[in-house]
Design a protein around this motif. Sequence first.
Motif, PDB file in Angstrom:
ATOM      1  N   ALA A 173      -5.287 -37.364  21.847  1.00 17.64           N
ATOM      2  CA  ALA A 173      -3.972 -37.113  21.247  1.00 17.64           C
ATOM      3  C   ALA A 173      -2.889 -37.625  22.183  1.00 17.64           C
ATOM      4  CB  ALA A 173      -3.789 -35.621  20.985  1.00 17.64           C
ATOM      5  N   LEU A 174      -1.726 -37.877  21.607  1.00 21.64           N
ATOM      6  CA  LEU A 174      -0.574 -38.298  22.398  1.00 21.64           C
ATOM      7  C   LEU A 174       0.702 -37.757  21.781  1.00 21.64           C
ATOM      8  CD1 LEU A 174       0.914 -40.686  20.590  1.00 21.64           C
ATOM      9  CD2 LEU A 174      -0.813 -42.139  21.614  1.00 21.64           C
ATOM     10  N   ASN A 175       1.768 -37.836  22.566  1.00 25.46           N
ATOM     11  CA  ASN A 175       3.095 -37.453  22.090  1.00 25.46           C
ATOM     12  C   ASN A 175       4.088 -38.536  22.485  1.00 25.46           C
ATOM     13  OD1 ASN A 175       4.980 -35.474  20.925  1.00 25.46           O
ATOM     14  ND2 ASN A 175       5.775 -35.341  23.003  1.00 25.46           N
ATOM     15  N   VAL A 176       4.979 -38.875  21.566  1.00 23.34           N
ATOM     16  CA  VAL A 176       6.023 -39.874  21.825  1.00 23.34           C
ATOM     17  C   VAL A 176       7.361 -39.302  21.378  1.00 23.34           C
ATOM     18  CG1 VAL A 176       4.483 -41.868  21.611  1.00 23.34           C
ATOM     19  CG2 VAL A 176       5.635 -40.977  19.579  1.00 23.34           C
ATOM     20  N   PRO A 177       8.485 -39.874  21.831  1.00 19.35           N
ATOM     21  CA  PRO A 177       9.791 -39.370  21.402  1.00 19.35           C
ATOM     22  C   PRO A 177       9.954 -39.480  19.883  1.00 19.35           C
ATOM     23  CG  PRO A 177      10.014 -40.860  23.260  1.00 19.35           C
ATOM     24  CD  PRO A 177       8.604 -40.975  22.798  1.00 19.35           C
ATOM     25  N   SER A 178      10.736 -38.578  19.331  1.00 14.50           N
ATOM     26  CA  SER A 178      10.945 -38.588  17.883  1.00 14.50           C
ATOM     27  C   SER A 178      11.868 -39.716  17.441  1.00 14.50           C
ATOM     28  CB  SER A 178      11.527 -37.249  17.417  1.00 14.50           C
ATOM     29  OG  SER A 178      12.772 -36.985  18.077  1.00 14.50           O
ATOM     30  N   GLN A 194      14.959 -50.255  25.691  1.00 11.34           N
ATOM     31  CA  GLN A 194      14.784 -48.824  25.480  1.00 11.34           C
ATOM     32  C   GLN A 194      13.382 -48.394  25.917  1.00 11.34           C
ATOM     33  OE1 GLN A 194      17.399 -46.851  24.349  1.00 11.34           O
ATOM     34  NE2 GLN A 194      18.511 -48.795  24.614  1.00 11.34           N
ATOM     35  N   LYS A 195      13.334 -47.211  26.485  1.00  9.19           N
ATOM     36  CA  LYS A 195      12.057 -46.684  26.973  1.00  9.19           C
ATOM     37  C   LYS A 195      11.541 -45.606  26.017  1.00  9.19           C
ATOM     38  CE  LYS A 195      12.055 -43.543  30.154  1.00  9.19           C
ATOM     39  NZ  LYS A 195      12.206 -42.831  31.445  1.00  9.19           N
ATOM     40  N   ALA A 196      10.254 -45.703  25.693  1.00  9.22           N
ATOM     41  CA  ALA A 196       9.591 -44.649  24.928  1.00  9.22           C
ATOM     42  C   ALA A 196       8.376 -44.194  25.730  1.00  9.22           C
ATOM     43  CB  ALA A 196       9.178 -45.154  23.550  1.00  9.22           C
ATOM     44  N   ASN A 197       8.453 -42.983  26.216  1.00  8.57           N
ATOM     45  CA  ASN A 197       7.346 -42.478  27.032  1.00  8.57           C
ATOM     46  C   ASN A 197       6.197 -42.037  26.132  1.00  8.57           C
ATOM     47  OD1 ASN A 197       6.278 -41.858  29.614  1.00  8.57           O
ATOM     48  ND2 ASN A 197       6.623 -39.677  29.225  1.00  8.57           N
ATOM     49  N   VAL A 198       4.981 -42.354  26.540  1.00  5.74           N
ATOM     50  CA  VAL A 198       3.764 -41.905  25.841  1.00  5.74           C
ATOM     51  C   VAL A 198       3.086 -40.885  26.735  1.00  5.74           C
ATOM     52  CG1 VAL A 198       1.538 -42.585  24.887  1.00  5.74           C
ATOM     53  CG2 VAL A 198       3.505 -44.123  24.678  1.00  5.74           C
ATOM     54  N   THR A 199       2.902 -39.669  26.223  1.00  6.88           N
ATOM     55  CA  THR A 199       2.282 -38.598  26.985  1.00  6.88           C
ATOM     56  C   THR A 199       0.904 -38.295  26.419  1.00  6.88           C
ATOM     57  OG1 THR A 199       4.453 -37.618  27.442  1.00  6.88           O
ATOM     58  CG2 THR A 199       2.523 -36.214  27.772  1.00  6.88           C
ATOM     59  N   ASN A 200      -0.076 -38.231  27.293  1.00  9.22           N
ATOM     60  CA  ASN A 200      -1.436 -37.877  26.890  1.00  9.22           C
ATOM     61  C   ASN A 200      -1.492 -36.363  26.687  1.00  9.22           C
ATOM     62  OD1 ASN A 200      -4.195 -37.380  26.636  1.00  9.22           O
ATOM     63  ND2 ASN A 200      -4.767 -38.909  28.150  1.00  9.22           N
ATOM     64  N   GLY A 315      13.729 -47.467  10.731  1.00  2.23           N
ATOM     65  CA  GLY A 315      12.362 -47.953  10.628  1.00  2.23           C
ATOM     66  C   GLY A 315      11.407 -46.983  11.298  1.00  2.23           C
ATOM     67  N   ILE A 316      10.150 -47.298  11.244  1.00  3.57           N
ATOM     68  CA  ILE A 316       9.113 -46.452  11.831  1.00  3.57           C
ATOM     69  C   ILE A 316       8.259 -47.277  12.775  1.00  3.57           C
ATOM     70  CG2 ILE A 316       7.073 -45.040  11.376  1.00  3.57           C
ATOM     71  CD1 ILE A 316       9.603 -43.729  10.403  1.00  3.57           C
ATOM     72  N   VAL A 317       7.988 -46.718  13.960  1.00  2.00           N
ATOM     73  CA  VAL A 317       7.013 -47.271  14.894  1.00  2.00           C
ATOM     74  C   VAL A 317       5.871 -46.273  15.011  1.00  2.00           C
ATOM     75  CG1 VAL A 317       6.538 -47.907  17.271  1.00  2.00           C
ATOM     76  CG2 VAL A 317       8.662 -48.643  16.192  1.00  2.00           C
ATOM     77  N   SER A 318       4.670 -46.730  14.749  1.00  6.50           N
ATOM     78  CA  SER A 318       3.494 -45.870  14.855  1.00  6.50           C
ATOM     79  C   SER A 318       2.739 -46.208  16.144  1.00  6.50           C
ATOM     80  CB  SER A 318       2.574 -46.083  13.647  1.00  6.50           C
ATOM     81  OG  SER A 318       1.348 -45.383  13.815  1.00  6.50           O
ATOM     82  N   ILE A 319       2.489 -45.179  16.953  1.00  6.67           N
ATOM     83  CA  ILE A 319       1.686 -45.340  18.166  1.00  6.67           C
ATOM     84  C   ILE A 319       0.525 -44.372  18.072  1.00  6.67           C
ATOM     85  CG2 ILE A 319       1.652 -45.212  20.684  1.00  6.67           C
ATOM     86  CD1 ILE A 319       4.607 -45.864  20.692  1.00  6.67           C
ATOM     87  N   THR A 320      -0.683 -44.885  18.076  1.00  2.35           N
ATOM     88  CA  THR A 320      -1.885 -44.068  17.883  1.00  2.35           C
ATOM     89  C   THR A 320      -2.778 -44.143  19.112  1.00  2.35           C
ATOM     90  OG1 THR A 320      -1.817 -44.592  15.521  1.00  2.35           O
ATOM     91  CG2 THR A 320      -3.878 -43.693  16.382  1.00  2.35           C
ATOM     92  N   ALA A 321      -3.334 -43.004  19.487  1.00  2.00           N
ATOM     93  CA  ALA A 321      -4.244 -42.953  20.628  1.00  2.00           C
ATOM     94  C   ALA A 321      -5.678 -43.222  20.192  1.00  2.00           C
ATOM     95  CB  ALA A 321      -4.160 -41.588  21.293  1.00  2.00           C
TER      96      ALA A 321
END
Length: 325
Positions: A173-178, A194-200, A315-321
């Motif tokens: 699982a991961l978490n990214v900014p809304s 722009q920075k988008a942090n990905v948290t495990n 728009g939407i950006v999808s980031i999947t673990a």
Amino acid sequence: MRKEGAFFLALIAAVVLSLLPIIFADTITTTLTIANVAPFISRADINVFSTVGQSGITLSENTTVQVTCNATLNDPNGFGDISKLNGTVYNTHVASHGSANDNNNHYTNTSCGLIAGSGTTRGGECQFTAQYYADNSTAWQCNLTVYDAGVEGSGANLSNSTYGNFTVNALTALNVPSTLDFGTLNPGDTSAIQKANVTNTGNTIIDISTYGYANGQTDSPNAMNCTLGANKNISLYFMRYNVTAGRLSNCASADFSWTANYWNLTNTTNAKNWTQFTLPSRTADAAGGDAGNYTCWILKVPITSESDVAGSCRGIVSITAFINE
């Protein structure tokens, strides 16, 4: 037979019997007092389960779950002689019963619950609050130690331990900014990076897969849809990102721009797998010890000849673990 013969035989028998000793039987009563007997747990009685899953321990993203070990406790002196139950759960690949507590691999409960019983048995239950980053392993054990109240004049507070094996399942699982806000731009402008942090938020080493879309259609050719303009769409071509250069320096690396060292955002049909992202699960127990890494994003607003857009855009950006192999 003649009377004289019969009398003679009887006389001989009387003489022989008078020569044999007379044997009298007697009995001895044996007695024994058993000293205090240690309680025990049948190994097969240990059950390990979580509140959200029964097939191994199922963790919960970015939060905790209750792991429970319960067992039937036995004491030949009676269930009332059982006075205390302790427990530990630990990953035997990296820890042991006596290891220090660590949210990755070792938990302790020194005040487990005792349940009313009868005869020589009673129930016992140990609960542990397991973090989402507890080790993904088949080598976990629950070690329970039962104590008794002791009997005056005998060995007091005797104890016995036993264990049961269980698995902590993988949680990917991961978490990214809304929100990723590129601010206010004019046609032809390029945004700041722009920075988008990905948290495990699981317990596996993860890589990421990325795609984008607009208009609620994952196979859309657009990154954003705007409220005004003749065309209203900003194509995927105009949003670009990077998960390597600059990601450890707040995306401020000089070698990353809209024209250099980038990857064009694509839709779900051409989603990009970043197998070099390699983000381990969390190991630090202290607050703020989350395991995270950066992704870097940049947007160019098309000029009118490229796309007629205005107003607010979304728009939407999808980031999947997925698990790093």
